[in-house]
Scaffold this motif. Sequence first.
Motif, short mmCIF file in Angstrom:
data_model
loop_
_atom_site.label_atom_id
_atom_site.label_comp_id
_atom_site.label_asym_id
_atom_site.label_seq_id
_atom_site.Cartn_x
_atom_site.Cartn_y
_atom_site.Cartn_z
N ASN A 66 1.14 -1.06 0.14
CA ASN A 66 0.16 0.33 -0.21
C ASN A 66 0.71 1.36 -0.14
N LEU A 67 0.43 2.16 -1.08
CA LEU A 67 1.62 3.48 -1.04
C LEU A 67 1.64 4.35 0.30
N ALA A 68 0.55 3.98 1.07
CA ALA A 68 -0.03 5.12 1.47
C ALA A 68 1.13 4.70 3.02
N ASP A 90 -11.31 5.22 4.02
CA ASP A 90 -11.86 4.81 3.25
C ASP A 90 -11.86 5.40 1.59
N LYS A 91 -11.84 4.10 0.46
CA LYS A 91 -11.74 4.13 -0.89
C LYS A 91 -12.86 4.59 -1.25
N GLN A 92 -13.03 6.05 -2.31
CA GLN A 92 -14.27 6.48 -2.85
C GLN A 92 -13.58 6.41 -4.31
N VAL A 95 -10.53 1.66 -8.21
CA VAL A 95 -9.10 1.13 -8.13
C VAL A 95 -7.98 0.94 -9.26
N ALA A 96 -6.89 1.27 -10.06
CA ALA A 96 -6.08 1.08 -10.72
C ALA A 96 -7.22 1.73 -12.10
N ALA A 97 -7.61 2.57 -11.75
CA ALA A 97 -7.97 3.65 -12.84
C ALA A 97 -7.86 4.69 -13.80
N GLY A 98 -5.99 4.57 -13.12
CA GLY A 98 -5.46 5.94 -14.61
C GLY A 98 -6.30 7.19 -13.45
N LEU A 99 -6.36 7.26 -12.65
CA LEU A 99 -6.89 8.04 -11.14
C LEU A 99 -5.76 8.44 -10.06
N ALA A 100 -4.85 8.13 -10.30
CA ALA A 100 -4.38 7.88 -9.06
C ALA A 100 -4.36 7.75 -7.78
N GLY A 101 -5.15 6.53 -7.80
CA GLY A 101 -5.36 6.69 -6.37
C GLY A 101 -4.89 6.18 -5.15
N GLY A 102 -3.64 5.01 -5.81
CA GLY A 102 -3.23 5.00 -4.48
C GLY A 102 -1.98 6.22 -4.14
N SER A 103 -1.11 6.87 -5.06
CA SER A 103 -0.47 7.93 -5.31
C SER A 103 -1.42 9.55 -4.52
N SER A 104 -2.47 9.60 -4.34
CA SER A 104 -2.73 10.03 -3.97
C SER A 104 -3.20 9.96 -2.11
N ASP A 105 -3.25 8.58 -1.80
CA ASP A 105 -3.58 8.12 -0.70
C ASP A 105 -2.49 8.47 0.16
N ALA A 106 -0.62 8.23 -0.62
CA ALA A 106 0.39 8.76 -0.27
C ALA A 106 0.77 10.03 0.34
N SER A 135 5.60 7.86 -9.29
CA SER A 135 6.30 9.47 -9.83
C SER A 135 4.66 10.20 -9.76
N ASP A 136 3.98 9.54 -9.64
CA ASP A 136 2.65 10.98 -9.18
C ASP A 136 2.39 11.33 -7.93
N VAL A 137 2.90 10.77 -7.57
CA VAL A 137 3.12 10.95 -5.80
C VAL A 137 2.73 12.69 -5.78
N SER A 176 -2.91 -2.06 -16.39
CA SER A 176 -1.50 -2.46 -15.31
C SER A 176 -0.74 -0.77 -15.90
N THR A 177 -0.03 -0.01 -15.10
CA THR A 177 0.63 0.78 -16.14
C THR A 177 1.35 0.86 -16.30
N GLN A 178 2.72 -0.62 -15.67
CA GLN A 178 3.52 -0.90 -16.45
C GLN A 178 3.72 -1.67 -17.66
P1 ATP Z 1 -2.16 5.64 -12.03
O1 ATP Z 1 -3.04 6.63 -12.47
O2 ATP Z 1 -0.52 6.32 -10.33
O3 ATP Z 1 -1.19 4.73 -12.41
P2 ATP Z 1 -4.33 3.79 -11.49
O4 ATP Z 1 -5.24 4.74 -10.68
O5 ATP Z 1 -3.54 3.45 -12.27
O6 ATP Z 1 -2.70 5.54 -10.69
P3 ATP Z 1 -3.88 2.73 -8.28
O7 ATP Z 1 -5.43 3.00 -7.64
O8 ATP Z 1 -3.92 4.25 -7.17
O9 ATP Z 1 -3.58 2.66 -10.22
O10 ATP Z 1 -4.13 1.34 -8.07
C1 ATP Z 1 -2.91 0.70 -8.33
C2 ATP Z 1 -2.31 -0.53 -7.39
O11 ATP Z 1 -1.90 -0.28 -6.74
C3 ATP Z 1 -3.72 -1.35 -7.56
O12 ATP Z 1 -3.49 -2.38 -7.84
C4 ATP Z 1 -3.51 -1.92 -6.14
O13 ATP Z 1 -2.72 -3.10 -5.31
C5 ATP Z 1 -1.94 -0.56 -5.23
N1 ATP Z 1 -1.89 0.22 -3.96
C6 ATP Z 1 -1.58 0.32 -3.57
N2 ATP Z 1 -1.76 1.09 -2.67
C7 ATP Z 1 -3.20 1.86 -2.74
C8 ATP Z 1 -4.18 2.52 -2.47
N3 ATP Z 1 -3.84 3.07 -1.53
N4 ATP Z 1 -5.01 2.62 -3.11
C9 ATP Z 1 -4.96 1.90 -4.36
N5 ATP Z 1 -4.43 0.87 -4.43
C10 ATP Z 1 -3.04 0.79 -3.72
#
Ligand code: ATP
Length: 289
Positions: A66-68, A90-92, A95-106, A135-137, A176-178
């Motif tokens: 988890n990036l946080a 509280d995840k809104q 996930v893995a959507a291109g919206l930087a959810g994980g980076s924003s949590d970090a 890189s988006d953090v 998957s971004t990678q």
């Molecule tokens: P980006 O646009 O930065 O590439 P993303 O929106 O495509 O990000 P995230 O929602 O950040 O992708 O999730 C990518 C992966 O990161 C998930 O599959 C999940 O396993 C992992 N991850 C790590 N920390 C978190 C977090 N706090 N919230 C969501 N996913 C997380």
Amino acid sequence: MYILEKAPAKINLTLDVLYKRPDQYHEIEMIMTTVDLADRLEFFLLQEDKVEVVSENRFVPNDERNLAYRAAKLLKERFQISLGVKIKIDKQIPVAAGLAGGSSDAAATFRGLNRLWQLNLSIEELANLGAEVGSDVSFCVYNSTALAKGRGETIVELPAPPKCWVVLAKPVQGVSTQSVYQSLLLDDLDHPDTKGMVDAIKQSDYQGVCNRLKNVLESVTLPKNPEVEQIKEQMLRSGADAVLMSGSGPTVFGLVQQESRADRIYNSLRGFCEEVYVVRLLGTHQTLD
Ligand code: ATP
């Protein structure tokens, strides 16, 4: 003692890949802004030396993936903090959507722990630490509108774009971004007009922003995910002024100025797309409400 932070999603108004660097990273140039769709993070002070992450979303890992969690560990180690924290997410944001959810949590974790542990670090210092996590953090630490360069860690802040509504639609299949970056053909890209977009934002020229939305990663994600193209077409048919895929996808967003039109697009998508949101474009620092 506990602290709350909002972690808004970002969208890309442009995303360009310039070249592959000797260190194998891509040199990118992208303009990002924030929308009013946010995770909420709560930080509870622990007296013991421990980082704990809790989330009810089954796609969010609660360990060192988890990036946080990584952001909290980095702060603890760098500043030799003996206190701990329990982070409730509280995840809104999808996930893995291109919206930087994980980076924003970090990023929210850097901001929150800066207060909880009274570190007194500047936003610039937090953004530099953010680059070590992802890189988006760095962009997400600023939490506004910016041109990001390098791997995404060099941030030039911009004013907020003109006010509008953003309709977001996420196809079921995540991306998957990678793997998107790995499949990108660098010689064959139709590059965005990044400078023109910066000028349009500075001049608050809504039509200029709409005309310049472009993301080179669409060249990889669209052919592999026909649903993305279908959603783009549907949004345009129902009245979006401009549409684009965000980040590496698969989320598509459409911009409109009238709320009634945003509602029409929302209704037209609900039949074949499960996750659709109508939100405001934010673009500036937000305090928690
Ligand atoms: P980006 O646009 O930065 O590439 P993303 O929106 O495509 O990000 P995230 O929602 O950040 O992708 O999730 C990518 C992966 O990161 C998930 O599959 C999940 O396993 C992992 N991850 C790590 N920390 C978190 C977090 N706090 N919230 C969501 N996913 C997380």
